[in-house]
Design a protein around this motif. Sequence first.
Motif, mmCIF file in Angstrom:
data_model
loop_
_atom_site.group_PDB
_atom_site.id
_atom_site.type_symbol
_atom_site.label_atom_id
_atom_site.label_comp_id
_atom_site.label_asym_id
_atom_site.label_seq_id
_atom_site.Cartn_x
_atom_site.Cartn_y
_atom_site.Cartn_z
ATOM 1 N N LYS A 1 -9.165 -2.837 4.928
ATOM 2 C CA LYS A 1 -9.871 -4.071 5.291
ATOM 3 C C LYS A 1 -9.017 -4.937 6.218
ATOM 4 O O LYS A 1 -9.527 -5.533 7.166
ATOM 5 N N SER B 1 -5.474 2.798 -5.239
ATOM 6 C CA SER B 1 -6.762 2.779 -4.541
ATOM 7 C C SER B 1 -7.086 1.379 -4.035
ATOM 8 O O SER B 1 -7.580 1.211 -2.913
ATOM 9 N N ALA B 2 -6.806 0.371 -4.852
ATOM 10 C CA ALA B 2 -7.064 -1.009 -4.446
ATOM 11 C C ALA B 2 -6.161 -1.403 -3.279
ATOM 12 O O ALA B 2 -6.618 -2.064 -2.335
ATOM 13 N N SER B 3 -4.909 -1.005 -3.324
ATOM 14 C CA SER B 3 -3.986 -1.314 -2.233
ATOM 15 C C SER B 3 -4.434 -0.657 -0.933
ATOM 16 O O SER B 3 -4.382 -1.274 0.134
ATOM 17 N N ALA C 1 0.825 -1.209 0.000
ATOM 18 C CA ALA C 1 0.000 0.000 0.000
ATOM 19 C C ALA C 1 0.858 1.256 0.000
ATOM 20 O O ALA C 1 0.514 2.246 -0.642
ATOM 21 N N SER D 1 -7.504 0.181 -0.163
ATOM 22 C CA SER D 1 -8.718 -0.502 0.263
ATOM 23 C C SER D 1 -8.392 -1.810 0.974
ATOM 24 O O SER D 1 -8.977 -2.130 2.016
ATOM 25 N N ILE D 2 -7.452 -2.569 0.443
ATOM 26 C CA ILE D 2 -7.041 -3.827 1.076
ATOM 27 C C ILE D 2 -6.386 -3.556 2.417
ATOM 28 O O ILE D 2 -6.609 -4.283 3.385
ATOM 29 N N VAL E 1 -5.491 3.301 -10.009
ATOM 30 C CA VAL E 1 -6.439 2.272 -9.583
ATOM 31 C C VAL E 1 -5.747 1.279 -8.658
ATOM 32 O O VAL E 1 -6.309 0.842 -7.650
ATOM 33 N N GLN E 2 -4.508 0.934 -8.977
ATOM 34 C CA GLN E 2 -3.753 0.007 -8.136
ATOM 35 C C GLN E 2 -3.526 0.605 -6.748
ATOM 36 O O GLN E 2 -3.629 -0.089 -5.744
#
Length: 68
Positions: A33, A25-27, A14, A29-30, A22-23
Amino acid sequence: MDVLSSNSAVVGNASAAVLGTVQGSASLSILRKSMDLQESTAAQLLQALPQPALATSGTLGTRLNTYA
């Protein structure tokens, strides 16, 4: 699975990602979580701990609750 090493890997991924992509943002988000899961697991572990019995007689521990 080693929780510490998996969390370190998630944090590393992250922090290395570019936030505008996008990568990235996904990192992020993970990472969120993963941290939420760790928080809920820690809360469950703390709730599972037994509460110590308070002293009811004698001079030690009956006048001041030092555990609180």
